[in-house]
Enzyme design. Structure first.
Site, mmCIF file in Angstrom:
data_model
loop_
_atom_site.group_PDB
_atom_site.id
_atom_site.type_symbol
_atom_site.label_atom_id
_atom_site.label_comp_id
_atom_site.label_asym_id
_atom_site.label_seq_id
_atom_site.Cartn_x
_atom_site.Cartn_y
_atom_site.Cartn_z
ATOM 1 N N GLU A 1 25.719 -4.244 39.807
ATOM 2 C CA GLU A 1 26.479 -3.039 39.467
ATOM 3 C C GLU A 1 27.232 -2.558 40.699
ATOM 4 O OE1 GLU A 1 26.971 -1.247 36.739
ATOM 5 O OE2 GLU A 1 25.417 -1.881 35.308
ATOM 6 N N HIS B 1 29.526 -5.638 37.196
ATOM 7 C CA HIS B 1 29.743 -4.434 36.382
ATOM 8 C C HIS B 1 30.317 -3.328 37.260
ATOM 9 C CE1 HIS B 1 26.571 -5.745 33.333
ATOM 10 N NE2 HIS B 1 26.172 -6.417 34.405
ATOM 11 N N ASP C 1 34.141 -3.640 31.890
ATOM 12 C CA ASP C 1 33.859 -3.580 33.321
ATOM 13 C C ASP C 1 33.634 -4.979 33.906
ATOM 14 O OD1 ASP C 1 31.414 -3.484 31.723
ATOM 15 O OD2 ASP C 1 30.318 -3.197 33.600
ATOM 16 N N THR D 1 29.607 0.950 37.303
ATOM 17 C CA THR D 1 28.620 1.853 36.698
ATOM 18 C C THR D 1 29.253 2.898 35.789
ATOM 19 O OG1 THR D 1 28.778 3.350 38.586
ATOM 20 C CG2 THR D 1 27.046 1.645 38.667
HETATM 21 ZN ZN LIG Z 1 28.508 -3.424 32.506
#
Ligand SMILES: [Zn+2]
Length: 266
Positions: A134, A67, A182, A69
Site C-alpha cells: 500500500e 495499491h 489504484d 490507500t
Molecule cells: Zn487497492
C-alpha cells in the site's frame, strides 16, 4: 509378617485411601498432560506421523500488487490496515509513507487481505500468491519521489529475497478492472520500468500488424477481458496514465511490443 489391619482399621482407612487415590490420579493426569503432550509445529498436523520427503519446494508469492490507500495519512492508514474484526478487515504486507517510511504489517510468508475479488493471468485467489504494498496516497495527489524511491528499494529486496520475477509487479486496478482504480493515473509505472520492475514495452514503438488482436494481447499480458471496457480503462491507466475506454493505434503498438516480449524464447 506384616500385621493385617483389623476390620475397624480398614473401615477407618478406606475414605483416606480413596481421597489419596483421587489426588494421585489427578496429579498423574496433570503432570502427564504437561510432560507427554506432543509438541507439533503449527504447520503440521498432530493427527499424522511426520515422515518427511525431500521432494518439495517452498511455496512463495509470485506477484506483487501495488495499491494506494485513498487516505493520504500514514497514521490513519496504519489503523485501517491493522483493525481487527469489523465488517471488512483489510491488510497489506507493506505500507509506504509519503516520506519514504516503510512499515511491514504482515509476514511475507503469510496471506494478507489486500486484493479481494480479482483475476490475473487466470488466477483468482490473488491474496494466496502475492505480496501487497500500500502506498499512502489520497488517490489524487502525485506520488512523492521519496515514496517511489522507497518502493523501488523494497521491490529490489522482495524480488531478490523471495525470488519474485521483476516483471511480476501490477496494480490493484489491473487485477480488478471496473472495481478498483489504484494506484491512480498519477502512478509512475514508466519510472518503475526504468529500474526493471513491471512489464513494459520497448521503444521506439513499431506499428502492430493489420490483423493484430489487441484484446487477445491484453489477455496474454494477464488482464481479465471478460468486461472489455473495464479492461481497456485499466490498461490505459497503467500504460498511458489516462482512463479512456477506446483502443487506438498506440495501444496496439504497445500491446504488440508486450506480446513479443512475453512470447520471446528465454
Ligand atoms: Zn487497492
Amino acid at each position: 509378617m506384616i500385621p493385617q489391619p483389623t476390620s475397624a482399621c480398614r473401615r477407618a482407612a478406606s475414605p483416606l485411601l480413596w481421597w489419596r487415590g483421587i489426588c494421585v490420579c489427578l496429579l498423574l493426569l496433570l503432570t502427564g498432560c504437561a510432560t507427554t503432550a506432543p509438541t507439533v509445529p503449527p504447520q503440521r498436523s498432530a493427527l499424522a506421523h511426520w515422515t518427511p520427503s525431500p521432494n518439495f519446494n517452498a511455496r512463495r508469492a509470485q506477484l506483487i500488487v501495488l495499491h494506494h490507500t485513498s487516505i493520504g495519512n500514514m497514521e490513519a492508514s496504519r489503523r485501517v490496515l491493522s483493525r481487527a474484526g469489523g465488517g471488512n478487515p483489510v491488510s497489506a504486507h507493506y505500507l509506504i509513507g509519503d516520506d519514504g517510511t516503510i512499515d511491514q504489517l504482515v509476514d511475507d510468508r503469510d496471506r494478507s487481505w489486500h486484493a479481494g475479488a480479482a483475476t490475473w493471468a487466470g488466477v483468482t485467489d490473488i491474496n494466496s500468491s502475492s505480496i501487497g504494498i500500500e502506498l499512502d496516497n489520497d488517490g489524487v495527489a502525485p506520488f512523492s519521489s521519496a515514496q517511489i524511491q522507497a518502493l523501488i528499494r523494497l521491490l529490489a529486496d522482495l524480488t531478490t529475497r523471495l525470488g519474485i520475477p521483476k516483471q511480476a509487479v501490477v496494480g490493484h486496478g489491473d487485477i480488478a478492472p471496473g472495481r478498483k482504480n489504484d494506484p491512480s493515473v498519477q502512478f509512475p509505472w514508466a519510472t518503475l520500468a526504468q529500474y526493471g520492475y513491471g512489464l513494459w514495452y520497448d521503444q521506439p514503438l513499431i506499428p502492430a500488424p493489420p490483423a493484430f488482436d489487441s484484446l487477445a494481447a491484453m489477455r496474454l499480458v494477464g488482464y481479465d477481458v471478460s468486461n472489455p471496457r473495464a479492461a481497456i480503462i485499466a490498461f490505459h491507466r497503467h500504460y498511458r496514465n489516462m482512463e479512456t475506454e477506446m483502443l487506438d493505434a498506440t495501444d496496439a503498438s504497445i500491446l504488440y511490443s508486450l506480446q513479443r516480449k512475453l512470447m520471446a524464447p528465454r
